[in-house]
Design a protein around this motif. Structure first.
Motif, PDB file in Angstrom:
ATOM      1  N   ALA A 169      14.820 -47.833  44.336  1.00 37.23           N
ATOM      2  CA  ALA A 169      15.153 -47.737  42.411  1.00 37.23           C
ATOM      3  C   ALA A 169      16.610 -46.493  43.101  1.00 37.23           C
ATOM      4  O   ALA A 169      17.277 -46.268  44.037  1.00 37.23           O
ATOM      5  N   ASN A 234      14.426 -56.737  40.047  1.00 38.24           N
ATOM      6  CA  ASN A 234      12.846 -57.233  39.513  1.00 38.24           C
ATOM      7  C   ASN A 234      12.999 -58.572  41.286  1.00 38.24           C
ATOM      8  O   ASN A 234      12.562 -58.950  42.261  1.00 38.24           O
ATOM      9  N   ARG A 262       9.839 -46.529  43.557  1.00 37.03           N
ATOM     10  CA  ARG A 262      10.045 -46.615  41.811  1.00 37.03           C
ATOM     11  C   ARG A 262       7.943 -46.321  41.858  1.00 37.03           C
ATOM     12  O   ARG A 262       8.151 -45.694  41.008  1.00 37.03           O
ATOM     13  N   SER A 263       7.189 -46.333  42.032  1.00 39.42           N
ATOM     14  CA  SER A 263       6.007 -45.872  42.242  1.00 39.42           C
ATOM     15  C   SER A 263       5.590 -44.447  41.939  1.00 39.42           C
ATOM     16  O   SER A 263       4.754 -44.677  41.789  1.00 39.42           O
ATOM     17  N   SER A 265       7.605 -42.564  40.212  1.00 34.46           N
ATOM     18  CA  SER A 265       7.114 -42.490  39.020  1.00 34.46           C
ATOM     19  C   SER A 265       6.834 -42.988  37.983  1.00 34.46           C
ATOM     20  O   SER A 265       6.666 -42.667  36.954  1.00 34.46           O
ATOM     21  N   GLN A 266       6.058 -44.364  38.765  1.00 39.09           N
ATOM     22  CA  GLN A 266       5.456 -44.822  37.702  1.00 39.09           C
ATOM     23  C   GLN A 266       4.403 -45.015  37.823  1.00 39.09           C
ATOM     24  O   GLN A 266       4.226 -45.724  39.507  1.00 39.09           O
ATOM     25  N   PRO A 267       3.337 -45.503  37.685  1.00 33.63           N
ATOM     26  CA  PRO A 267       2.763 -45.033  35.949  1.00 33.63           C
ATOM     27  C   PRO A 267       2.988 -43.252  35.918  1.00 33.63           C
ATOM     28  O   PRO A 267       3.441 -42.591  34.945  1.00 33.63           O
ATOM     29  N   GLU A 268       2.754 -42.609  36.724  1.00 34.37           N
ATOM     30  CA  GLU A 268       3.177 -41.041  37.261  1.00 34.37           C
ATOM     31  C   GLU A 268       3.719 -40.671  37.654  1.00 34.37           C
ATOM     32  O   GLU A 268       4.253 -41.424  38.911  1.00 34.37           O
ATOM     33  N   ASP A 269       4.885 -39.192  37.385  1.00 32.97           N
ATOM     34  CA  ASP A 269       5.858 -38.913  38.086  1.00 32.97           C
ATOM     35  C   ASP A 269       5.466 -37.851  39.197  1.00 32.97           C
ATOM     36  O   ASP A 269       5.164 -36.717  38.595  1.00 32.97           O
ATOM     37  N   LYS A 270       4.727 -38.537  39.734  1.00 39.70           N
ATOM     38  CA  LYS A 270       4.780 -37.395  40.997  1.00 39.70           C
ATOM     39  C   LYS A 270       6.080 -37.135  41.739  1.00 39.70           C
ATOM     40  O   LYS A 270       5.080 -35.723  42.767  1.00 39.70           O
TER      41      LYS A 270
END
Length: 581
Positions: A169, A234, A262-263, A265-270
């Motif tokens: 990101a 990608n 990126r994970s 914030s996707q799918p949950e915004d940690k």
């Protein structure tokens, strides 16, 4: 068999006896007693600071307390001598009869000798290179260090997870996508001229451009950047990560977990969840930061910001979590990433970073302390620069990368073993000079050759023993007497083997795998020295053709040495050759 642990327990028992007798007070901090090799081998085999540690609580002079402890130890059947040195150090000399027991222990355990039982889970994150190009020699050092550290911790009994954090990101991967898109246009036959400043110039993206052209033809050229950039990004990231994995495989390095930025914030915004948690605990506020010392950076802004109370956890200043455009700072993502590790069950974490990230350490430790409520710890190991030389002349450039020497180029030229050993033959926080010519020399000055040659020499001795005595000589019983191994050189070698369990324990505790490399070089030196003595004095040779029993004892010693050399080399990720030319 860790002789230092054995005598630590005996010394602590002696101190506890003094508590029982009233010489030491109840509550004396006996657990702080340290047992280690003396700095000078002529002082004995084991040294302890027990009297110095306990004297203050006892209201005694350290030397007086040392004498009381010495009296408790003098009856130990394994001790030939107990000496008091300086202000109150106690030096212990073991009996000659003790050392054969050590060798029996080495042979009985085989390559598991020194294996520990730490029984803790630990996460080691290393490499984590930005997926924007091939790995360079600086990444190489961090990769080898992290991998060897993970091996060491595993051998010490930790449950180790090897992790790679993919920085996929942010602005740098958008630059990667634009660079790949330029190569895509080139693959379609468009002249691109000189690579514009700000894009990645190396030819490693040519293949990505060709792959995009094969799959999409000219279709991407007519799309606005907002549409082609995510797609190209990608593809380029996947290609770079495949190349990185391939480069790491050349060093025999693999990871258990790859975590994508990126994970978070996707799918949950940690990241948002982490910030809400900190907000609820009063650890985030809106405020202004003082200007940085010295010349102000061009991008510094005097404005209200969302700040993390890093100073509450030992940092110098509080730290921003949001940029002026409302997006997360890198630090915010890093906090969420380490919170994710903690949520996965890791209260003990090690991060391996380049030395240029040294200013980031305090804030990251502060963040881990905050998000774990003090229950997790983070050790950051900084890996210094590697300076490349060829016959003494600096090496700087690479055709493949455009501006640096790649990891793969170094491995292809000198081999994996030389790279791995020499990257560890200096403490991680010291600059390393790597000379292509020197690391392939067959001499004592080339540490990897010298250690591998010791293993090959031990293997050769054992092969030659079969010619002299037959296969039977290969099966010296681990419970053999070994009392005939009384030459000073033989005893010195056994003593060196006895240090291995403590070395593993201390190196793992300090997170310093270079200690293993140093130890192996010392053991190899002593084997070579003793072998050379046998050339001048035939009665000291490992194989005495007219004395089978003595030869069997000495061959047991050789097997023990070979086991430890093989064990240590495996921890470093270096092969243990059976023969060398």
């Amino acid at each position: 068999m860790n002789i230092f642990s054995i005598f630590e327990e005996r010394i602590k028992a002696a101190a506890q006896n003094l508590v029982t007798e009233g010489v030491l007070p109840q509550g004396a901090d006996i657990e702080k007693i340290v047992v280690e090799p003396p700095r000078d081998a002529s002082h004995g085999d084991i040294a302890t600071n027990a009297a110095l540690i306990l004297a203050k609580t006892a209201g005694m002079k350290p030397r007086e307390l040392a004498e009381a402890l010495a009296r408790k130890l003098e009856d130990d059947a394994d001790l030939a001598k107990v000496d008091i040195a300086g202000p109150g150090f106690i030096n212990l000399t073991l009996t000659p009869a003790f050392w054969p027991r050590v060798l029996r222990s080495v042979l009985a355990a085989g390559q598991d000798y020194g294996r520990g039982e730490a029984n803790q889970s630990i996460n080691v994150e290393y490499v984590s290179a930005n997926p924007t190009g091939p790995m360079h020699v600086g990444h190489c050092r961090g990769a080898v260090f992290g991998d060897a550290l993970a091996n060491l911790l595993d051998f010490a009994g930790y449950d180790v997870t090897r992790e790679y954090y993919i920085n996929d990101a942010g602005a740098q991967v958008d630059v990667l996508a634009r660079s790949a898109f330029l190569r895509y246009r080139e693959a379609l036959g468009e002249p691109i001229g000189q690579i514009p400043e700000g894009l990645y110039p190396g030819d490693y993206l040519v293949a990505v451009g060709k792959a995009l052209a094969r799959e999409h033809g000219p279709a991407l050229k007519d799309l606005p950047e907002s549409e082609w950039l995510p797609l190209v990004r990608n593809v380029a990231i996947d290609a770079m990560m495949a190349a990185i994995r391939d480069d790491l495989a050349a060093l025999n390095i693999t990871h258990d977990v790859f975590t994508s930025e990126r994970s978070l914030s996707q799918p949950e915004d940690k990241i948002a969840r982490m910030m809400r948690d900190l907000q609820a605990r009063g650890l985030i506020y809106e405020g202004r930061l003082p200007p940085p010392k010295g010349q102000l950076p061009e991008d510094w802004e005097d404005r209200e910001q969302t700040l993390f109370r890093a100073t509450k956890f030992g940092d110098e200043i509080d730290r921003p979590l949001l940029k002026s455009d409302g997006s997360y700072t890198y630090f915010a993502a890093d906090i969420a990433y380490h919170k994710d590790k903690i949520d996965r069950g890791f209260n003990h974490m090690i991060d391996v970073w380049g030395a240029d990230h040294g200013g980031y350490v305090k804030r990251m430790r502060a963040a881990v302390d905050a998000v774990s409520d003090g229950h997790a710890d983070l050790d950051v190991k900084l890996v210094q620069l590697v300076r490349l030389f060829r016959a003494g002349e600096p090496v700087k450039m690479s055709k493949r990368s455009g501006d640096f020497v790649t990891l793969r180029e170094v491995v292809d030229e000198v081999g994996r073993d030389a790279v791995r050993f020499m990257m560890l033959y200096r403490k991680n926080d010291a600059v390393l000079d790597f000379d292509f010519a020197k690391v392939v020399e067959q001499s004592r000055d080339n540490a990897v050759f010298y250690v591998q040659y010791a293993h090959a020499r031990a293997s050769s001795i054992l092969r030659n023993s079969i010619e002299a005595f037959g296969e039977e000589v290969q099966s010296t019983a681990p419970d053999a007497d070994f009392d005939q191994l009384n030459d000073a050189g033989e005893v010195k070698l056994i003593k060196r083997l006895a240090e291995y369990p403590r070395l593993i324990e201390s190196a793992a505790s300090a997170h310093e795998p270079h200690r293993v490399a140093f130890y192996l070089y010392e053991l190899a030196s002593e084997l070579h020295a003793h072998w050379n003595r046998g050339k001048d004095s035939p009665h000291l040779r490992f194989i005495i053709e007219n004395d089978k029993e003595l030869s069997k004892m000495r061959l047991g010693l050789v097997r023990g040495i070979r086991n430890i050399l093989a064990s240590g080399l495996a921890l470093l990720g270096v092969t243990a050759p059976q023969e060398m030319r």
